[in-house]
Design an enzyme around this catalytic site. Structure first.
Site, PDB file in Angstrom:
ATOM      1  N   LYS A   1       0.867  -1.178   0.000  1.00  0.00           N
ATOM      2  CA  LYS A   1       0.000   0.000   0.000  1.00  0.00           C
ATOM      3  C   LYS A   1       0.904   1.229   0.000  1.00  0.00           C
ATOM      4  O   LYS A   1       2.021   1.214   0.532  1.00  0.00           O
ATOM      5  CB  LYS A   1      -0.922  -0.013   1.212  1.00  0.00           C
ATOM      6  CG  LYS A   1      -2.001  -1.094   1.134  1.00  0.00           C
ATOM      7  CD  LYS A   1      -2.966  -0.875  -0.024  1.00  0.00           C
ATOM      8  CE  LYS A   1      -4.083  -1.916  -0.030  1.00  0.00           C
ATOM      9  NZ  LYS A   1      -4.951  -1.782  -1.224  1.00  0.00           N
TER      10      LYS A   1
ATOM     11  N   LYS B   1     -11.743  -7.382 -10.158  1.00  0.00           N
ATOM     12  CA  LYS B   1     -12.345  -7.912  -8.929  1.00  0.00           C
ATOM     13  C   LYS B   1     -13.799  -8.254  -9.245  1.00  0.00           C
ATOM     14  O   LYS B   1     -14.577  -7.364  -9.620  1.00  0.00           O
ATOM     15  CB  LYS B   1     -12.304  -6.867  -7.810  1.00  0.00           C
ATOM     16  CG  LYS B   1     -10.884  -6.525  -7.359  1.00  0.00           C
ATOM     17  CD  LYS B   1     -10.903  -5.482  -6.261  1.00  0.00           C
ATOM     18  CE  LYS B   1      -9.486  -5.208  -5.772  1.00  0.00           C
ATOM     19  NZ  LYS B   1      -9.433  -4.073  -4.822  1.00  0.00           N
TER      20      LYS B   1
HETATM   21 MG    MG Z   1      -6.323  -1.847  -5.383  1.00  0.00          MG
END
Ligand code: MG
Length: 389
Positions: free
Chosen positions: A163, A262
């Site tokens: 991240k 996703k």
């Molecule tokens: Mg992402």
């Protein structure tokens, strides 16, 4: 198949440790599960829009209400012969891709159950083993992160994703790169930046990242195209790709060199497969991501990831990575392949998906409803959650 009943469950799953991203910190993941019934067969679906609308405009409480009051009634008593058919029936309702994904994934699992075939086979997957990567959120210290990345490499994870957000930026990634010069590494910015930060991303070109995931706004394609023209590192779009149309437009604009697909974010497996096909035709590689789903969502993600243009290691995690007790264990085996890489292997003998453990589901349940025969919103726990046969 004729849809005779829909049960919907909103559950909140406590995490082993808080998940820190550019959006903030989550101690639990809110997920929405549905169970479609046809005759004496059923299939489960899941998507995890989270508790608050931070990753996208959707949130679990809203998805629950929409499924109960709008989407499920639109499917009741309908004959639905394909994923495209289901998509068309829900098409007049705008957006709300996570909510639609729960029903689409459940339809695919129910169809696999009825046909006695694995979901992988039904989707047209060309392999059974899928390499999987390791992800690390913001940690307490750089030393903690370096230790975690080293552990992931030792365990055979073929790529690592970090991240990336203010306070956890270039210096962190540069240190990881310096310590692990050959590691396949990418960063996920979770839409935290603007074109004013282009210099920061140009500087990242020196770190040989595999990709920079979603640097700019969650609903942007045009600024990403401008930024991509300035960078050598491919941009990977995640939040921006909510539909087949968005994928087509991103490719046409040159907004990215890669797409993270996703199933939840794009409305389910039907759209995920179409986006895969659009990317393959355009020469754009893609990979399967996720939002910390239980075994129901994970099983669907692994089946999807067996399609041939999912060429980058997936965000699919073994049981125990995020949750102490798994609500549903995936029909997947995690092990190292001949090359030592961590892989997820879809169970070929199994059909359908694992079902949530009924007792565990009761413990983490926020709300539930059963929609059948004109009765709307009857609590499913009043009639009992059906255990696996
Ligand atoms: Mg992402």
């Amino acid at each position: 198949m004729r849809i005779e009943a829909v049960e919907v469950y909103h559950a909140s799953l406590p995490l082993l440790s808080p998940w820190r991203t550019g959006y903030g910190e989550d101690a639990a993941v809110d997920t929405v599960l549905v169970r479609l019934e046809s005759g004496d067969a059923w299939g489960w679906g899941e998507a995890t829009p989270f508790e608050r609308p931070e990753y996208s405009a959707e949130w679990a409480g809203g998805a629950f209400i929409l499924i109960r009051d709008v989407l499920a009634p639109a499917l009741l008593a309908a004959e639905i012969e394909s994923g495209d058919d289901l998509r068309a029936r829900l098409g007049r309702f705008k957006g709300n891709f996570f909510a639609k994904a729960t029903l689409d994934i459940a339809w695919w699992n129910l169809e696999a159950e009825l046909q006695g075939r694995s979901l992988r086979e039904l989707l047209g997957g060309t392999r059974t083993a899928v390499p999987v990567g390791a992800d690390f959120g913001v940690m307490d210290s750089l030393d903690d992160l370096l230790a975690a990345v080293g552990g992931a490499i030792d365990a055979g994870f073929p790529r690592v994703k970090l991240k990336f957000c203010p306070g956890w930026e270039f210096e962190v990634v540069a240190e990881v790169r310096k310590t692990f010069p050959k590691l396949t590494l990418h960063i996920d910015c979770n839409s935290g930046y603007t074109l004013a930060d282009a210099a920061l991303f140009r500087k990242l070109d020196s770190l040989a990242l595999a990709m920079i995931e979603q640097p700019l706004a969650h609903d942007d394609l045009i600024d990403h195209a401008k930024l991509q023209r300035e960078l050598d590192t491919p941009i990977c779009l995640d939040e921006s790709i909510v539909s087949v149309r968005a994928a087509q437009q991103a490719i046409e604009l040159g907004s990215c060199g890669c797409i993270n697909v996703k199933p939840g974010r794009v409305g389910g497996l039907t759209n995920a497969r179409l986006i895969h096909d659009v990317c393959r035709a355009a020469g754009i590689p893609c990979w399967v991501g996720g939002n910390l789903e239980t075994g129901v969502g994970t099983s669907a993600a692994v089946a999807l990831a067996t399609l041939d243009n999912f060429v980058y290691p997936a965000d699919i995690f073994p049981p125990g990575r995020f949750y102490r007790d798994e609500l549903a264990r995936p029909l997947v085996e995690f092990r190292r392949d001949e090359q030592g890489r961590q892989t997820a292997i879809a169970f070929e003998a199994a059909t359908g998906v694992p079902e949530p453990d009924p007792e565990h589901l009761r413990q983490v349940l926020v709300e539930t409803a059963r929609i059948a025969n004109g009765h709307r919103g009857v609590p499913a726990d009043a009639i009992g959650i059906t255990a696996r046969r």
